[in-house]
Design a protein around this motif. Structure first.
Motif, PDB file in Angstrom:
ATOM      1  N   LEU A  19       0.929  -1.235  -0.047  1.00 41.65           N
ATOM      2  CA  LEU A  19       0.106  -0.087   0.009  1.00 41.65           C
ATOM      3  C   LEU A  19       0.731   1.133  -0.106  1.00 41.65           C
ATOM      4  N   TRP A  66      -1.277   4.359   1.453  1.00 43.03           N
ATOM      5  CA  TRP A  66      -1.084   4.234   2.875  1.00 43.03           C
ATOM      6  C   TRP A  66      -0.040   5.334   3.254  1.00 43.03           C
ATOM      7  N   PRO A  94      -0.880  -1.807   8.694  1.00 44.61           N
ATOM      8  CA  PRO A  94      -2.319  -1.643   9.299  1.00 44.61           C
ATOM      9  C   PRO A  94      -2.802  -2.451  10.390  1.00 44.61           C
ATOM     10  N   GLU A 137      -8.246  -2.174   9.736  1.00 43.43           N
ATOM     11  CA  GLU A 137      -8.085  -1.390   8.444  1.00 43.43           C
ATOM     12  C   GLU A 137      -7.858  -2.378   7.415  1.00 43.43           C
ATOM     13  N   ALA A 141     -10.005  -2.510   3.908  1.00 41.92           N
ATOM     14  CA  ALA A 141      -9.452  -2.536   2.610  1.00 41.92           C
ATOM     15  C   ALA A 141      -9.841  -3.500   1.779  1.00 41.92           C
ATOM     16  N   LEU A 191      -5.526   5.381   5.499  1.00 40.74           N
ATOM     17  CA  LEU A 191      -5.985   4.608   4.406  1.00 40.74           C
ATOM     18  C   LEU A 191      -6.962   5.868   3.620  1.00 40.74           C
TER      19      LEU A 191
END
Ligand SMILES: [Zn+2]
Length: 191
Positions: free
Chosen positions: A48, A54, A60, A64, A68, A125
């Motif tokens: 990410l 990110w 994460p 999270e 995603a 995010l």
């Protein structure tokens, strides 16, 4: 053409930028190899971050990553329709709709007059979700969106960009998925 490092190595039908970002995000799940980059926090952070989705040094949190993955599968449900498959069930697109409601896009005008959209500071995010949503919106406006499809093989569902003149492509790869499904249908008819 040299691919950015966040594009999967086996990508043979890449979309133009920035739609390539959406395609590669969807392809963080690989049905062929049964692997999912967004299940492993360090791998997810690395991917990410490289993709610009990110903006935190930490990995994460499970919640999270769950968000995603749900957004990813929402996008895939729409790509199935682009590929000629069935319309999404109620709720299939909900995660994407919810993400659009949660993020706070902010318009910015640069010194050269260029208008851009950023995200109000929120979760790490959020800016990535704005980036993905805008890439989808831009592709829908310039007509490239309909060419981004999920492979018609239900075990695969790899996102591929259909550059064919007829725009009738249904498989990530004819030699593997296309023939596999055609043979399966042929056998079903013969029974
Ligand atoms: Zn496929």
């Amino acid at each position: 053409m040299t691919m950015p490092p966040w594009v999967p190595g086996q990508e043979t039908k890449p979309a133009p930028m920035p739609l390539l970002l959406v395609q590669s995000f969807v392809n963080t799940w690989d049905g062929d190899h049964r692997s999912d980059v967004l299940l492993d926090p360090p791998a997810a952070r690395d991917w990410l971050t490289a993709a610009g989705l990110w903006d935190a040094g930490r990995a994460p949190e499970p919640a999270e990553l769950d968000l995603a993955r749900r957004v990813r599968e929402s996008i895939r449900a729409i790509l199935v329709v682009n590929g000629g498959g069935t319309s999404p069930a109620p709720g299939d697109v909900h995660a994407l709709q919810a993400a659009a409601c949660t993020v706070r896009p902010v318009l910015q005008v640069g010194p050269d007059g260029q208008v851009s959209v950023a995200a109000e500071p929120g979760g790490p995010l959020d800016a990535g979700l704005v980036t993905l949503l805008l890439a989808i919106r831009d592709a829908q406006r310039d007509g490239t969106w309909q060419r981004l499809k999920a492979c018609g093989n239900p075990d695969c569902q790899w996102a591929f960009y259909d550059r064919s003149h007829s725009r009738a492509g249904a498989w990530c790869d004819m030699a593997t998925c296309g023939n596999r499904i055609k043979n399966r249908r042929l056998r079903q008819r013969q029974h």
